[in-house]
Structures are given as C-alpha cells and as structure tokens.
Design a protein around this motif. Structure first.
Motif, PDB file in Angstrom:
ATOM      1  N   UNK A 140      -0.047  13.493   0.843  1.00 41.83           N
ATOM      2  CA  UNK A 140      -1.306  12.875   0.422  1.00 41.83           C
ATOM      3  C   UNK A 140      -1.487  12.985  -1.089  1.00 41.83           C
ATOM      4  N   UNK A 141      -1.107  14.122  -1.639  1.00 39.39           N
ATOM      5  CA  UNK A 141      -1.229  14.319  -3.081  1.00 39.39           C
ATOM      6  C   UNK A 141      -0.327  13.361  -3.844  1.00 39.39           C
ATOM      7  N   UNK A 142       0.901  13.166  -3.346  1.00 38.00           N
ATOM      8  CA  UNK A 142       1.825  12.248  -4.009  1.00 38.00           C
ATOM      9  C   UNK A 142       1.286  10.822  -4.009  1.00 38.00           C
ATOM     10  N   UNK A 143       0.716  10.393  -2.889  1.00 42.57           N
ATOM     11  CA  UNK A 143       0.146   9.047  -2.812  1.00 42.57           C
ATOM     12  C   UNK A 143      -1.056   8.938  -3.742  1.00 42.57           C
ATOM     13  N   UNK A 161     -11.575   7.658  -0.589  1.00 40.78           N
ATOM     14  CA  UNK A 161     -12.114   6.319  -0.338  1.00 40.78           C
ATOM     15  C   UNK A 161     -11.142   5.214  -0.719  1.00 40.78           C
ATOM     16  N   UNK A 162     -10.245   5.488  -1.670  1.00 41.89           N
ATOM     17  CA  UNK A 162      -9.314   4.448  -2.102  1.00 41.89           C
ATOM     18  C   UNK A 162      -8.000   4.475  -1.317  1.00 41.89           C
ATOM     19  N   UNK A 163      -7.974   5.204  -0.207  1.00 37.97           N
ATOM     20  CA  UNK A 163      -6.799   5.237   0.660  1.00 37.97           C
ATOM     21  C   UNK A 163      -6.950   4.231   1.788  1.00 37.97           C
ATOM     22  N   UNK A 164      -5.852   3.599   2.157  1.00 38.18           N
ATOM     23  CA  UNK A 164      -5.738   2.883   3.422  1.00 38.18           C
ATOM     24  C   UNK A 164      -4.838   3.713   4.326  1.00 38.18           C
ATOM     25  N   UNK A 165      -5.062   3.604   5.617  1.00 44.81           N
ATOM     26  CA  UNK A 165      -4.202   4.345   6.542  1.00 44.81           C
ATOM     27  C   UNK A 165      -4.062   3.577   7.837  1.00 44.81           C
ATOM     28  N   UNK A 274       0.210   6.687   8.671  1.00 42.71           N
ATOM     29  CA  UNK A 274       0.814   6.187   7.438  1.00 42.71           C
ATOM     30  C   UNK A 274      -0.318   5.965   6.445  1.00 42.71           C
ATOM     31  N   UNK A 275      -0.153   6.422   5.211  1.00 38.88           N
ATOM     32  CA  UNK A 275      -1.201   6.299   4.204  1.00 38.88           C
ATOM     33  C   UNK A 275      -0.646   5.643   2.949  1.00 38.88           C
ATOM     34  N   UNK A 276      -1.490   4.913   2.241  1.00 37.69           N
ATOM     35  CA  UNK A 276      -1.126   4.320   0.959  1.00 37.69           C
ATOM     36  C   UNK A 276      -2.414   4.082   0.162  1.00 37.69           C
ATOM     37  N   UNK A 277      -2.279   3.904  -1.125  1.00 36.38           N
ATOM     38  CA  UNK A 277      -3.443   3.782  -2.000  1.00 36.38           C
ATOM     39  C   UNK A 277      -3.770   2.320  -2.271  1.00 36.38           C
ATOM     40  N   UNK A 278      -5.046   1.985  -2.240  1.00 39.81           N
ATOM     41  CA  UNK A 278      -5.469   0.622  -2.575  1.00 39.81           C
ATOM     42  C   UNK A 278      -5.308   0.331  -4.060  1.00 39.81           C
ATOM     43  N   UNK A 279      -5.196   1.369  -4.858  1.00 47.20           N
ATOM     44  CA  UNK A 279      -5.062   1.169  -6.306  1.00 47.20           C
ATOM     45  C   UNK A 279      -3.672   0.674  -6.692  1.00 47.20           C
ATOM     46  N   UNK A 290       5.949  -0.369   6.509  1.00 46.88           N
ATOM     47  CA  UNK A 290       4.861   0.140   7.340  1.00 46.88           C
ATOM     48  C   UNK A 290       4.943  -0.459   8.751  1.00 46.88           C
ATOM     49  N   UNK A 291       5.211  -1.758   8.817  1.00 45.81           N
ATOM     50  CA  UNK A 291       5.299  -2.422  10.123  1.00 45.81           C
ATOM     51  C   UNK A 291       6.498  -1.905  10.926  1.00 45.81           C
ATOM     52  N   UNK A 292       7.629  -1.689  10.266  1.00 47.93           N
ATOM     53  CA  UNK A 292       8.827  -1.218  10.969  1.00 47.93           C
ATOM     54  C   UNK A 292       8.605   0.187  11.540  1.00 47.93           C
ATOM     55  N   UNK A 293       8.041   1.080  10.720  1.00 51.42           N
ATOM     56  CA  UNK A 293       7.787   2.440  11.194  1.00 51.42           C
ATOM     57  C   UNK A 293       6.766   2.426  12.332  1.00 51.42           C
ATOM     58  N   UNK A 294       5.717   1.612  12.173  1.00 53.21           N
ATOM     59  CA  UNK A 294       4.686   1.522  13.215  1.00 53.21           C
ATOM     60  C   UNK A 294       5.276   1.052  14.530  1.00 53.21           C
TER      61      UNK A 294
END
Length: 305
Positions: A140-143, A161-165, A274-279, A290-294
């Motif tokens: 999470x810190x790296x993202x 708040x700026x994370x998508x998951x 799975x998490x990623x930043x909107x920024x 993301x789709x492949x892992x999901x």
C-alpha cells in the motif's frame, strides 16, 4: 579516421533469409520480394562490409566462413529491430513501457499469480514487468508513493481516498507449529500456551520498530521472507498464523500441524484486493493485468477446496 558504413535492415533480412532457406530464390519467396532484389541486397551488404558472405560457385549459394561468423550477430540485430519497432508502435498507442507490481505473498498464491502473468506476457510482450516483494503494509505504501502501479494486498477498510481497489478473492489463515514443537502434542491449545512460546510474524523492515504489541505472546520474531519463516516453523521454532496457500504443502508433507485452539475454531478469513492510485492513471496493459489476475483468482475461488 576509421570509416563507417550504414547497413540497412533489409540487407540483413535478405542475408538471414538466404542463409536459413539455402537459396536466394527461396529467400525471395519468404520475404515477398523479387529474387533480383534479394541478390542485390546481399551483394550490397558484401560490398559495404568488404566480406564475401556466400560462395556462389555451386548451384546454390553456400555460406562462407565469414558468413557463418556473422550469422548469429545478424539474427540478434534483427531481433533488436523487431523489438524496437514493436515498442515504438506500443508507445504510440499509449501502451505503458513498464508496470511495477507490489505483491504481499500472504494475499495470493504465487502459482495462481504466475497463471495470470503468462497470458499477460503473450499480449504485452513489450511491456517490462517489475515484481516486488512487499510484506505487511509496504505494498500500500509503494502504491501511495508512486513506486508501484498496482498492489496485491490483504483487504483493509481504510484505503486512502485517492485509491481504487478491486476485491478479487479471499484467503484463510491457520494457526500452526512444527510437529516437533511442544504445542503440537497438545489436544487443545489455550491463549496462555501461545503466550508462553515464541511467535513468528511476517513484516517488512520499515514496520518492525512500529508494530503494536501482540497480546498473544511477549516473545516475537519478525521476518520478511516466507521461505525463512517456514524453515523456522518446520524446525519446531515458534508458532504462527500462516496463509493456507503457504501452509498447505507443509501440512501435506507432515512437517507442520494445525494447532487446535479453544478460542479460534475455524481458519481466520481475509479478503484479497488489487489496489492502484487514481493519481497515476493505468494504461491498457495495467488494466489488462488487473483483469487477468482477477479472472484467475475468481476461477480459483470457484473450484472446490
């Protein structure tokens, strides 16, 4: 001053095709060119290099010793040209040059992750993938800091708040110890029993000085590597809560045992996100990853245990 010469990719293609097929006519057919064109390209290559690459004395041209000496280098150059062209097309299409994936091994079976990466590579061979070990909260810190594009983590309810998951699965933790451990011989393990023995925990180095006290034991060792972690457990040193996908092969081998407790009767469940930043907007390769892992994790969840 040393003279330089320019070698066109078409010359190298003609040379490699002729060497591979054994004739200029077959090379011309494979390249979709006239035989005279292929012959001219090879002749110009010989002039430019000052080397005789083919012996034309017989019915079909034969590679000379000089031609054989250059063939592997020519093939390496052609492969480089192909990669350059593919990457240029990808970048023009908005495809990422690289993606960094931070992985908490507690959250995902690495064999399942490998299954999702194989089709990703087939589709996005020009994208460089960086896979980082990220125990504890470091993914999470790296993202958050932008050093990773996507994280694979155990679910939590307080993402920034700026994370998508995306919730993609679940895993369960079991309380285990090595078969040689004193608690492995007990019919029921109490919280006091745990308190009396060494607790092994997975954590990254940045967290080791800031983790809260664990009331299940006042003797705790922190490790970053699950490889070393499981080696200590199987040697009978300490007890731990371990993800079932990591514990299972050791349970099947009989080197560790699930401890029967009087306070936790079922494996403790966690979600996998799975998490990623909107920024930092993900490109087509990141979205596809993301789709492949999901898809792979969803399929694994649907299979019987």
């Amino acid at each position: 001053m040393e003279s330089r010469f320019f070698i066109a990719p078409e010359q190298l293609e003609a040379f490699e095709a002729a060497a591979r097929s054994g004739s200029f006519s077959a090379a011309a057919r494979s390249l979709g060119k006239a035989q005279s064109t292929v012959s001219g390209l090879i002749s110009n290559l010989e002039i430019d290099t000052g080397l005789q690459l083919f012996d034309r004395a017989g019915r079909e041209p034969k590679l000379t010793a000089q031609g054989r000496a250059l063939l592997q280098d020519v093939r390496a150059l052609l492969n480089s040209y192909s990669r350059f062209e593919a990457k240029s097309r990808s970048l023009n299409a908005g495809l990422e040059e690289s993606i960094t994936l931070a992985i908490d091994e507690s959250a995902i079976n690495l064999q399942q992750l490998a299954l999702s990466l194989a089709p990703f590579y087939q589709r996005y061979a020009t994208v460089s993938l960086h896979l980082l070990h990220a125990s504890g909260d470091s993914a999470s810190k790296m993202v958050r800091e932008g050093t990773a594009d996507i994280g694979i983590v155990l679910s939590r309810g307080d993402y920034p708040e700026d994370f998508d998951f995306r919730g993609v699965g679940s895993c369960s933790f079991v309380l285990v110890a090595g078969v040689q451990h004193p608690m492995a011989q007990l019919e029921s393990v109490s919280s006091q029993d745990l308190h009396n023995h060494l607790h092994l925990r997975i954590s990254n180095s940045a967290e080791m000085g800031s983790l809260p006290e664990n009331d299940l034991s006042d003797r705790i060792w922190y490790l970053e590597s699950y490889s070393l972690f499981m080696s200590l457990l199987t040697a009978g040193l300490g007890w731990a809560f371990v993800p079932m996908h990591i514990a299972r092969p050791h349970l099947q081998a009989g080197s560790i045992r699930v401890l029967p407790t009087d306070f936790q009767l079922t494996p403790y469940p966690y979600g996998t996100d799975l998490i990623w930043s909107r920024r930092k907007a993900l490109g087509p390769a990141g979205q596809s990853l993301i789709d492949e892992i999901s898809a792979v994790l969803a399929s694994a969840q649907a299979e019987p245990a």
